[in-house]
Motif scaffolding. Structure first.
Motif, PDB file in Angstrom:
ATOM      1  N   GLU A 129      -2.754  -9.454  -9.166  1.00 55.42           N
ATOM      2  CA  GLU A 129      -3.864  -8.522  -8.922  1.00 55.42           C
ATOM      3  C   GLU A 129      -3.761  -7.804  -7.578  1.00 55.42           C
ATOM      4  N   SER A 130      -2.895  -8.279  -6.687  1.00 59.28           N
ATOM      5  CA  SER A 130      -2.770  -7.638  -5.365  1.00 59.28           C
ATOM      6  C   SER A 130      -2.347  -6.180  -5.480  1.00 59.28           C
TER       7      SER A 130
ATOM      8  N   LEU B  85      -3.273  -4.095  -7.875  1.00 57.80           N
ATOM      9  CA  LEU B  85      -4.220  -3.254  -8.610  1.00 57.80           C
ATOM     10  C   LEU B  85      -5.023  -2.340  -7.696  1.00 57.80           C
ATOM     11  N   GLN B  86      -5.353  -2.830  -6.518  1.00 58.04           N
ATOM     12  CA  GLN B  86      -6.157  -1.977  -5.619  1.00 58.04           C
ATOM     13  C   GLN B  86      -5.393  -0.727  -5.183  1.00 58.04           C
ATOM     14  N   TYR B  87      -4.054  -0.797  -5.282  1.00 52.01           N
ATOM     15  CA  TYR B  87      -3.246   0.365  -4.896  1.00 52.01           C
ATOM     16  C   TYR B  87      -2.806   1.189  -6.103  1.00 52.01           C
TER      17      TYR B  87
ATOM     18  N   PRO C 169       0.798  -1.232   0.000  1.00 50.33           N
ATOM     19  CA  PRO C 169       0.000   0.000   0.000  1.00 50.33           C
ATOM     20  C   PRO C 169       0.825   1.274   0.000  1.00 50.33           C
TER      21      PRO C 169
ATOM     22  N   CYS D 286      -0.736  -8.625 -14.630  1.00 49.09           N
ATOM     23  CA  CYS D 286      -2.076  -8.291 -14.133  1.00 49.09           C
ATOM     24  C   CYS D 286      -3.147  -8.262 -15.222  1.00 49.09           C
TER      25      CYS D 286
ATOM     26  N   PRO E 286      -6.990   3.141  -8.971  1.00 50.49           N
ATOM     27  CA  PRO E 286      -7.611   4.464  -8.756  1.00 50.49           C
ATOM     28  C   PRO E 286      -6.717   5.607  -9.231  1.00 50.49           C
TER      29      PRO E 286
END
Length: 922
Positions: A416-417, A419-421, A301, A452, A424
């Motif tokens: 994919e871990s 991508l959430q960081y 993160p 990804c 956006p």
């Protein structure tokens, strides 16, 4: 009696050195010649060089002294044996050169350190055992300037020759004494002494030197204590230490990893670019550390957003781009902008029969293209690489490139871990009004493509059109990066087109990339060609309906490009031909493709290195177009023969006359590959060209088989093998001479020569097939080599093993009686090598020969009968002749083996067992 200079010669030498620094070209040239003459004929010149270097006159120019010192260092490296032959000279140099470390001028101290390092590199520590204690003593003087000189010399010594100490118990004892001193000096009041001390310690991290590892906890404590040091060189060396420790002793960093991650993230924003880059390197390395994956996952993160931030072009880069003339297509390339062109090595021939593989792709033993992937490493960012999305907008390895590379590796490791960081931020940045921010978002999408793509699939239908639109952006860096990113998503685009149609993404991407090939900016042209080549790799036959459009665009590039971009244009054409050449044999396509290539070929002189990539491209074109190339073949063949003969003559002349420069062997390699392409393409028609030439091709080829350069021999054996297939009447009179050179090359013990071994093995099989019974004199020597390759226990490339197995089988067609007695020694390995390769003519001939060998010695399969039966069962579509041979052998063994079902059939898989019963009725 100690040496002392002759005043008159010393004064003259100082005058010559001064002249060598003159702005007058003539005076400088004369002085350089005099210095070279002195280097050759003045026995005590190096003593004078030391004297001038360390004993200045009152008003002597520093550059003059530096020139003398550099000449001394170079003489040590190139003439050490001569220097060592004079005990007095060597002693004088050693005694006086150390004094240069105490001089007040930094450049003199640095050159003295380099000369000391050169002496140890050539002679070793054992021939100068007092050097380390002497340097350490100077490093402990109460004078920071002197300390810097000594520590600088020590760091050079350890970098160049530290491995010698690792291998010597006495060296280890010396290091055990020195390491605590370096740790103390790392806390010096002098910033330069602190930085140099850490640099000395860093030299031993990756080598895991015990003398350092026993102090590793103190070393780490020292690094933490100095982390906020005001000096950028200290901070840079601390970051370097963390990168090295991550590789060498990651376990020691784990308890402190959270703090180190925070520290290096902070340092990525350092005002000093080198500190920021070294900090970025930490994450480049961390991303690759699989053993720290669980710990690193918790830091994503905070890592990923920082990497994205530093992928934006720096302010200075932005200012430079915005001040440049983007439309530079009409500007001639500067000589310094054109990197040297080197020939690629033709891929080795393989057991799948794909002997015409392009030089730029790799294939597995079954002829299926292997995806090399697009993972980054530092070399990927060199502007010679076709996949380099940076090209040379920013030619140096920098924080932006390092951040992108780290993001790519994180994506490949954590998928994919990440991508959430990142998503956006990327969604926001891709529509930013600031072009550098938009560009960095496109770069980031490309960087995460490999790892990804599945997680990105919901977003790609929206973002791919935005990349296509960006190909029309007014800023060249955005057009350039969009080409690269679209190339990274080529596989997804091509696969999806089958479902949604070609109009949605496939055709717009193709049109956009080709438009960029014709861009008015040279960097965008290069990116367009590279992106098109990547797209072609994935699209393959999907491009056939658009070939006229593609060729019209690519051939227009010949009218627009300057020298440098022709290389990437040839690569794009070569990729196209390799992928869809089978569909390009009509007159319409040939009339578009060949005229500009031939025109370019005619413009370049025989010694122009720009010929290399053009020859490689032509070799693929000729092989693909086959007999359709025949009208163009005579002048191409004649010139290729002329280039080959000219370079081989120069090689011979240079061996007899050292004043003649050895020609670049790439001329020979690429010419051989072009001739090979002609032979492959024209087939038997090539014989007419060879018979009509004034040059002795076969004698020239035998010379190439003896060449010390691996690539030359590799290409020569490839050409001989293809000539055996298509023009054997020309080869046959020279078989004895060929075998004399070929058989010793079938040696899999040296991995660096694997391609030579492979092509020699393959060529032997082709010759055996054509020669028939007349191969008998060579069967024994060949089998001695081939059995070792097939049965070797160490690592040998699978393709070599398969080609060796095929050649054994082909020898068995004509001479089964000579091979049958050896059957037991290789049969099991032979079955394992060929059981799974795809059905080809090469495989068919190998199995025919093996059947004859088995018939001559049925007991030779007693330890591997089930394996042989399995190999028969796995043969997908044997010819009728082979079916009959297999059936005869199987029936014979069924009658010979008492418990056939238990001993053989029950050991096979149900599918193979059923195939055997159904096809051969046993």
């Amino acid at each position: 009696m100690s040496w002392s200079p002759e005043p008159q010669y010393l004064q003259e030498l100082r005058r010559v050195f001064a002249e060598s620094l003159s702005k007058d070209n003539y005076a400088r040239g004369q002085a350089t010649g005099m210095l070279e003459e002195a280097r050759r004929y003045r026995p005590d010149l190096n003593n004078y060089l030391v004297h001038i270097f360390v004993s200045p006159t009152a008003d002597e120019d520093i550059n003059l002294r530096a020139s003398a010192g550099l000449m001394l260092k170079n003489n040590i490296l190139t003439q050490y044996d001569r220097i060592e032959g004079s005990t007095e000279m060597l002693a004088y140099i050693k005694e006086n050169i150390v004094g240069g470390l105490t001089q007040p001028v930094m450049i003199i101290r640095n050159i003295a350190g380099s000369a000391i390092s050169a002496l140890v590199a050539r002679g070793g520590f054992k021939k100068w055992p007092e050097v380390l204690p002497k340097l350490l003593a100077i490093a402990e003087y109460d004078n920071a300037m002197v300390q810097e000189g000594a520590l600088g010399a020590l760091s050079k010594l350890f970098e160049d020759s530290g491995y010698q100490l690792d291998e010597d118990p006495e060296g280890q004892q010396i290091l055990e004494f020195m390491m605590p001193r370096f740790l103390e000096l790392a806390l010096s009041a002098s910033a330069k002494v602190r930085a140099q001390s850490i640099m000395c310690l860093n030299q031993f991290i990756l080598r895991k030197t015990p003398a350092l590892l026993v102090h590793i906890d103190v070393f780490l404590a020292t690094l933490f204590r100095l982390a906020v040091d005001p000096d950028p060189n200290v901070r840079r060396n601390i970051c370097t230490a963390f990168v090295m420790l991550l590789d060498a002793r990651a376990d020691k960093l784990v308890p402190h990893l959270n703090g180190i991650v925070d520290y290096t993230l902070h340092c990525m924003g350092d005002d000093d670019e080198q500190v920021a880059l070294e900090a970025g390197e930490f994450f480049f390395s961390l991303a690759e550390k699989q053993e720290l994956k669980d710990q690193t996952l918790t830091f994503l993160p905070k890592i990923i957003p920082v990497l994205l931030r530093y992928m934006v072009y720096s302010e200075s880069d932005v200012e430079r781009f915005e001040s440049m003339n983007e439309d530079d297509a009409d500007m001639e390339d500067k000589a310094e902008d054109i990197k040297p062109t080197y020939a690629k090595t033709r891929d080795a021939h393989n057991a799948g029969g794909t002997s015409s593989d392009s030089q730029s792709e790799k294939r597995d033993p079954n002829g299926i293209q292997v995806d090399d992937g697009d993972d980054f490493d530092e070399d990927d960012f060199d502007d010679e690489d076709d996949d380099d999305f940076m090209m040379d907008m920013s030619p140096d390895w920098n924080l932006r490139k390092c951040s992108a590379a780290a993001l790519d590796i994180f994506a490949s490791s954590y998928h994919e871990s990440i991508l959430q960081y990142s998503i956006p931020t990327l969604q926001q940045n891709i529509v930013s009004p600031e072009w550098p921010v938009r560009e960095s978002a496109i770069l980031a999408f490309g960087a995460v493509a490999e790892g990804c793509v599945d997680g990105l699939s919901p977003f790609l239908p929206e973002v791919i059109p935005s990349f296509v639109q960006a190909l029309n952006d007014p800023m060249a860096p955005i057009r350039q990066i969009s080409c690269w990113t679209l190339g990274r998503y080529s596989s997804w685009i091509c696969f999806r087109s089958a479902d949604v149609g070609y109009e949605k993404e496939f055709i717009p991407v193709l049109q956009g990339l080709l438009k960029c090939c014709l861009d008015n900016n040279k960097k965008v042209q290069e990116a367009g060609c590279s992106g098109f080549a990547n797209f072609t790799e994935q699209a393959g036959g999907l491009l056939v309906p658009y070939l006229v459009y593609i060729l019209r665009n690519l051939t227009l590039c010949f009218q627009k490009y300057q020298s440098k971009n022709f290389t990437i244009l040839y690569d794009a054409l070569q990729t196209l031909v390799d992928k869809v050449g089978y569909a390009m044999k009509s007159k319409e396509y040939i009339d578009l493709l060949l005229p500009p290539l031939i025109e370019r070929w005619q413009k370049l002189s025989d010694d122009d290195m720009n010929l290399f990539p053009l020859l490689e491209c032509l070799s693929s074109v000729t092989a693909a177009l086959g007999e359709q190339f025949a009208p163009f073949a005579p002048p191409v063949f004649h010139r290729a023969m002329t280039i080959l003969q000219k370079n081989l003559m120069l090689v011979q002349e240079s061996m007899n006359d050292p004043t003649i420069e050895v020609p670049d062997k790439d001329f020979i390699v690429t010419t051989l590959d072009l001739l090979d392409g002609l032979v492959q393409g024209l087939g038997s028609l090539a014989a007419q060209l060879i018979n009509q030439t004034e040059y002795p091709l076969m004698q020239m080829l035998i010379m190439c088989m003896r060449d010390p350069v691996d690539e030359v021999r590799q290409s020569a054996f490839a050409l001989i093998g293809d000539m055996a297939i298509s023009t054997f009447d020309i080869v046959k009179p020279y078989v004895a001479a060929i075998m004399t050179e070929l058989i010793p090359q079938i040696d899999s013990s040296d991995p660096s020569c694997s391609a030579v071994c492979n092509n020699a093995t393959w060529a032997a099989g082709e010759i055996a097939l054509q020669l028939g019974e007349e191969i008998r004199p060579f069967v024994g020597p060949l089998m001695e080599k081939l059995v070792v390759v097939v049965a070797v226990r160490g690592y040998v490339e699978q393709t070599i093993i398969e080609n060796a197995a095929i050649t054994i089988g082909r020898l068995g067609i004509s001479c089964p009686d000579m091979i049958a007695p050896r059957l037991e020694a290789f049969a099991g390995y032979w079955c394992k090598a060929l059981r799974m390769i795809r059905d080809t003519e090469e495989k068919e001939t190998a199995f025919k020969g093996m059947c004859k060998i088995v018939a001559a010695n049925p007991t030779g399969l007693r330890d591997c009968l089930a394996e042989f039966v399995e190999a028969i069962g796995l043969y997908t579509e044997p010819t009728q002749e082979l079916v009959q041979m297999f059936a005869t052998i199987l029936e014979g063994y069924k009658n010979l083996v008492p418990d056939w079902q238990a001993v053989v059939m029950n050991r096979l898989s149900p599918e193979v067992r059923e195939s055997i019963r159904e096809r051969y009725h046993v």
